[in-house]
Scaffold this motif. Structure first.
Motif, PDB file in Angstrom:
ATOM      1  N   HIS A  59     -13.849  -3.794  -9.106  1.00 37.27           N
ATOM      2  CA  HIS A  59     -13.708  -4.956  -9.698  1.00 37.27           C
ATOM      3  C   HIS A  59     -14.271  -6.171  -9.076  1.00 37.27           C
ATOM      4  O   HIS A  59     -14.478  -7.217  -9.891  1.00 37.27           O
ATOM      5  CB  HIS A  59     -12.297  -4.922 -10.286  1.00 37.27           C
ATOM      6  N   GLN A  60     -14.231  -6.039  -8.151  1.00 36.98           N
ATOM      7  CA  GLN A  60     -14.749  -7.282  -7.229  1.00 36.98           C
ATOM      8  C   GLN A  60     -13.772  -8.517  -7.443  1.00 36.98           C
ATOM      9  O   GLN A  60     -14.221  -9.749  -7.504  1.00 36.98           O
ATOM     10  CB  GLN A  60     -15.944  -7.721  -7.406  1.00 36.98           C
ATOM     11  N   LYS A  61     -12.440  -8.353  -7.703  1.00 36.40           N
ATOM     12  CA  LYS A  61     -11.478  -9.333  -8.103  1.00 36.40           C
ATOM     13  C   LYS A  61     -10.367  -9.337  -7.000  1.00 36.40           C
ATOM     14  O   LYS A  61     -10.117  -8.392  -6.250  1.00 36.40           O
ATOM     15  CB  LYS A  61     -11.110  -9.075  -9.339  1.00 36.40           C
ATOM     16  N   VAL A  62      -9.648 -10.563  -7.124  1.00 36.00           N
ATOM     17  CA  VAL A  62      -8.236 -10.733  -6.370  1.00 36.00           C
ATOM     18  C   VAL A  62      -7.217 -10.439  -7.509  1.00 36.00           C
ATOM     19  O   VAL A  62      -7.642 -10.487  -8.716  1.00 36.00           O
ATOM     20  CB  VAL A  62      -8.039 -12.265  -5.844  1.00 36.00           C
ATOM     21  N   PRO A  63      -6.143  -9.892  -6.833  1.00 34.60           N
ATOM     22  CA  PRO A  63      -5.635  -9.772  -5.507  1.00 34.60           C
ATOM     23  C   PRO A  63      -5.958  -8.528  -4.919  1.00 34.60           C
ATOM     24  O   PRO A  63      -6.145  -7.517  -5.670  1.00 34.60           O
ATOM     25  CB  PRO A  63      -4.267  -9.905  -5.609  1.00 34.60           C
ATOM     26  N   VAL A  64      -6.086  -8.382  -3.748  1.00 33.90           N
ATOM     27  CA  VAL A  64      -6.518  -7.201  -3.124  1.00 33.90           C
ATOM     28  C   VAL A  64      -5.459  -7.019  -1.854  1.00 33.90           C
ATOM     29  O   VAL A  64      -5.448  -7.954  -0.960  1.00 33.90           O
ATOM     30  CB  VAL A  64      -7.888  -6.972  -2.380  1.00 33.90           C
ATOM     31  N   LEU A  65      -4.641  -6.047  -1.852  1.00 30.94           N
ATOM     32  CA  LEU A  65      -3.605  -5.827  -0.785  1.00 30.94           C
ATOM     33  C   LEU A  65      -4.196  -4.825   0.358  1.00 30.94           C
ATOM     34  O   LEU A  65      -4.691  -3.862   0.064  1.00 30.94           O
ATOM     35  CB  LEU A  65      -2.235  -5.283  -1.066  1.00 30.94           C
ATOM     36  N   ILE A  66      -4.404  -5.143   1.730  1.00 31.28           N
ATOM     37  CA  ILE A  66      -4.776  -4.323   2.509  1.00 31.28           C
ATOM     38  C   ILE A  66      -3.597  -4.111   3.634  1.00 31.28           C
ATOM     39  O   ILE A  66      -3.011  -4.932   4.293  1.00 31.28           O
ATOM     40  CB  ILE A  66      -5.826  -5.046   3.273  1.00 31.28           C
ATOM     41  N   HIS A  67      -3.015  -2.809   3.522  1.00 34.82           N
ATOM     42  CA  HIS A  67      -2.062  -2.051   4.370  1.00 34.82           C
ATOM     43  C   HIS A  67      -2.613  -1.448   5.326  1.00 34.82           C
ATOM     44  O   HIS A  67      -2.933  -0.185   5.011  1.00 34.82           O
ATOM     45  CB  HIS A  67      -0.922  -1.663   3.510  1.00 34.82           C
ATOM     46  N   GLY A  68      -2.360  -1.804   6.582  1.00 35.09           N
ATOM     47  CA  GLY A  68      -2.902  -0.886   7.866  1.00 35.09           C
ATOM     48  C   GLY A  68      -4.291  -0.637   7.364  1.00 35.09           C
ATOM     49  O   GLY A  68      -4.614   0.701   7.764  1.00 35.09           O
ATOM     50  N   GLY A  69      -5.063  -1.517   7.087  1.00 31.14           N
ATOM     51  CA  GLY A  69      -6.521  -1.278   6.963  1.00 31.14           C
ATOM     52  C   GLY A  69      -6.917  -0.606   5.620  1.00 31.14           C
ATOM     53  O   GLY A  69      -8.115  -0.426   5.182  1.00 31.14           O
ATOM     54  N   LYS A  70      -5.773  -0.206   4.921  1.00 35.33           N
ATOM     55  CA  LYS A  70      -6.421   0.515   3.590  1.00 35.33           C
ATOM     56  C   LYS A  70      -6.128  -0.313   2.422  1.00 35.33           C
ATOM     57  O   LYS A  70      -5.150  -0.805   2.189  1.00 35.33           O
ATOM     58  CB  LYS A  70      -5.451   1.641   3.301  1.00 35.33           C
ATOM     59  N   PRO A  71      -7.225  -0.671   1.462  1.00 30.84           N
ATOM     60  CA  PRO A  71      -6.983  -1.613   0.433  1.00 30.84           C
ATOM     61  C   PRO A  71      -6.735  -1.129  -0.926  1.00 30.84           C
ATOM     62  O   PRO A  71      -6.818  -0.029  -1.204  1.00 30.84           O
ATOM     63  CB  PRO A  71      -8.779  -1.734   0.384  1.00 30.84           C
ATOM     64  N   LEU A  72      -5.981  -1.896  -1.501  1.00 32.75           N
ATOM     65  CA  LEU A  72      -5.491  -1.710  -2.891  1.00 32.75           C
ATOM     66  C   LEU A  72      -5.854  -2.688  -3.854  1.00 32.75           C
ATOM     67  O   LEU A  72      -5.543  -3.835  -3.498  1.00 32.75           O
ATOM     68  CB  LEU A  72      -4.103  -1.274  -2.961  1.00 32.75           C
ATOM     69  N   ALA A  73      -6.309  -2.431  -5.131  1.00 33.70           N
ATOM     70  CA  ALA A  73      -6.772  -3.403  -6.065  1.00 33.70           C
ATOM     71  C   ALA A  73      -5.963  -3.287  -7.212  1.00 33.70           C
ATOM     72  O   ALA A  73      -5.163  -2.023  -7.500  1.00 33.70           O
ATOM     73  CB  ALA A  73      -8.189  -3.402  -6.562  1.00 33.70           C
ATOM     74  N   GLU A  74      -5.884  -4.091  -8.242  1.00 30.57           N
ATOM     75  CA  GLU A  74      -5.220  -4.154  -9.568  1.00 30.57           C
ATOM     76  C   GLU A  74      -3.668  -4.410  -9.419  1.00 30.57           C
ATOM     77  O   GLU A  74      -2.930  -3.471  -8.704  1.00 30.57           O
ATOM     78  CB  GLU A  74      -5.146  -2.655 -10.079  1.00 30.57           C
ATOM     79  N   SER A  75      -3.147  -5.563  -9.799  1.00 27.41           N
ATOM     80  CA  SER A  75      -1.978  -6.236  -9.326  1.00 27.41           C
ATOM     81  C   SER A  75      -0.952  -5.189  -9.851  1.00 27.41           C
ATOM     82  O   SER A  75       0.188  -4.967  -8.990  1.00 27.41           O
ATOM     83  CB  SER A  75      -1.858  -7.661  -9.883  1.00 27.41           C
ATOM     84  N   ILE A  76      -0.811  -4.657 -11.003  1.00 26.56           N
ATOM     85  CA  ILE A  76       0.192  -3.551 -11.287  1.00 26.56           C
ATOM     86  C   ILE A  76       0.388  -2.506 -10.563  1.00 26.56           C
ATOM     87  O   ILE A  76       1.450  -2.051 -10.105  1.00 26.56           O
ATOM     88  CB  ILE A  76       0.040  -3.326 -12.941  1.00 26.56           C
ATOM     89  N   VAL A  77      -0.731  -2.021 -10.155  1.00 25.35           N
ATOM     90  CA  VAL A  77      -0.796  -0.929  -9.086  1.00 25.35           C
ATOM     91  C   VAL A  77      -0.191  -1.341  -7.848  1.00 25.35           C
ATOM     92  O   VAL A  77       0.511  -0.388  -6.919  1.00 25.35           O
ATOM     93  CB  VAL A  77      -2.281  -0.190  -8.786  1.00 25.35           C
ATOM     94  N   ILE A  78      -0.648  -2.524  -7.434  1.00 26.56           N
ATOM     95  CA  ILE A  78      -0.143  -2.982  -6.049  1.00 26.56           C
ATOM     96  C   ILE A  78       1.419  -3.230  -6.200  1.00 26.56           C
ATOM     97  O   ILE A  78       2.172  -2.945  -5.073  1.00 26.56           O
ATOM     98  CB  ILE A  78      -1.051  -4.403  -5.743  1.00 26.56           C
TER      99      ILE A  78
END
Lengths: 227, 236
Positions: free
Chosen positions: A50-69
């Motif tokens: 999606h190339q969008k914010v927000p992205v959460l990166i936890h211990g180097g592992k990225p996650l996208a989609e705010s509801i999923v986050i």
């Protein structure tokens, strides 16, 4: 303790959902403000789909989609729960989360339109707000019950972005006595300490959304003028 | 049979969203009553159980209704703790599954059917453009799925299917019927080998096979929809 990094943008309600969840749970994180007109390599790499914010990166592992986050944050940091314990109540919460996401384009269509199209979009947005007023919120103080939950965070945009978008687009959605429950919810939501401390600066938001609207309607306005 | 665990599913035979719930109930071995809805004449009960969307599927468990297929799947997972799990244990892996389910759901809801119908109704450049849109979406998905199947072709021993499998086969399991009705190749083994082999493997799993709508009936319905509702989504 693994590092938590959040890539976000200040005018984004999606980014704020994640900020609020992290703060409510007392999770320490590094915040990176992205320029969405000039996205960082890290952002594009972390959210290639999606190339969008927000992205959460936890211990180097990225996650996208705010509801999923939000659900990930809830499952990873269980302190100060933001989701009900009972599976049926969770299903109800998830139903409204899904409603909010699926209907977002319809909620915001008024912002990118003018004239007759805008009137139609405004009417539809009000109908959706009516559904939230009567079915979503009902008699509860918050969507989450007595305390705020993930659903409240997901609808946080109604508490401050809606009014800004409305002012910029010249539309009033939450008329004075039309939505008493939602109005009360907005006041209560903004009083929650974490929310109060992190609401984005209104002047900055107005400037940003004025710019966005001008890019949307530039074409529409000239088409209207020509026809 | 006691009232402690009464499960009723309100559905429609052709709905991919209903099929997801059926497959999930089957693989978890949960007994349920099925009620077929006539979507042109929805029952009072359905309208009462899902006043916001007035759609199928609705799962009613001990009198309490749940709507939205993905919400129902998560509810089933959390409520019936015995039996196979459809979501990973690890929160990060679970988040990845939810991300892709949300992606497919968004694409399917918004435009996949519309793109397919407009591709079917058009020719030349317009047709090419519509098909290109469909293929681009499938390619994004194909690329993303390589992460889930590092060794290539998926296999499903012991009916061990999960959330994403269920979402995928509900939408594309009947692709042959879609392709016949619309006169298009949608899941092409040359363009999207992983998705193709995945859907084909899934269609062999008994719970999935049993839930596939009858081919000819499906072809007839899609042809009907194509003739009569050019810009409507296939959502029930």
């Amino acid at each position: 303790m693994e590092e938590v990094k959040l890539l976000g943008a200040f005018p984004s309600p999606f980014t704020h959902r994640v900020i609020w969840a992290l703060k409510l749970k007392g999770v320490k994180y590094d915040y990176v403000e992205e320029n969405i007109f000039n996205k960082s390599h890290l952002l594009l790499q972390s959210n290639p789909v999606h190339q969008k914010v927000p992205v959460l990166i936890h211990g180097g592992k990225p996650l996208a989609e705010s509801i999923v986050i939000l659900e990930y944050i809830e499952e990873t940091w269980p302190q100060n729960p933001l989701f009900p314990h009972d599976p049926y109540e969770r299903a109800v919460a998830r139903f409204w989360l899904r409603f909010g996401e699926d209907k977002l384009p319809a909620f915001w269509a008024f912002f990118g339109t003018v004239g007759e199209e805008q009137e139609k979009a405004t009417k539809e947005a009000k109908e959706l707000l009516r559904i939230l007023e009567e079915h979503g919120l009902g008699e509860r103080k918050f969507f989450g019950g007595n305390e705020i939950g993930l659903t409240d965070l997901a609808f946080g945009w109604i508490a401050c972005w809606l009014e800004v978008l409305g002012e910029v687009a010249g539309v009033k959605l939450l008329e004075a006595d039309g939505f008493p429950r939602l109005q009360r919810w907005i006041e209560d939501f903004k009083e929650v300490p974490v929310i109060k401390e992190t609401l984005p600066d209104r002047k900055g938001m107005l400037a940003y959304f004025r710019y966005r609207r001008s890019t949307f309607i530039g074409e529409a306005a000239s088409y209207e003028a020509a026809s | 049979m006691g009232e402690e665990n009464k499960v009723t599913l309100y559905g429609m035979w052709a709905s991919p969203f209903v099929r997801r719930v059926e497959i999930t109930l089957k693989i978890k071995g949960i007994p349920y009553e099925y009620v077929e809805e006539d979507l042109r004449n929805k029952s009072q009960l359905l309208l009462q159980y899902n006043p916001v969307h007035k759609k199928v599927p609705v799962l009613v468990h001990n009198g309490k209704p749940i709507a939205e297929s993905l919400v129902i799947l998560e509810y089933i997972e959390e409520t019936w703790k015995n039996g196979p799990k459809i979501l990973p244990e690890d929160p990060y892996e679970r988040a990845k599954v939810r991300f892709w389910a949300s992606f497919i759901q968004q694409q399917a809801r918004q435009s996949l059917f519309d793109s397919l119908v407009s591709a079917a109704k058009s020719s030349g450049e317009a047709h090419e453009k519509a098909m290109k849109e469909v293929f681009e979406k499938l390619t994004v998905f194909e690329e993303g799925m390589k992460d889930f199947f590092p060794s290539g072709t998926p296999h499903f021993e012991d009916e061990n299917i999960g959330f994403l499998d269920i979402v995928l086969c509900s939408l594309f399991g009947h692709h042959k019927a879609q392709e016949e009705a619309l006169g298009l190749k949608i899941i092409d083994p040359e363009r999207h080998p992983l998705v193709y082999s995945w859907v084909t493997a899934l269609n062999e799993v008994p719970a999935v096979k049993e839930s596939l709508p009858p081919h000819d009936k499906m072809v007839a319905l899609i042809q009907f929809l194509r003739r009569n509702a050019p810009h409507r989504s296939s959502e029930a």
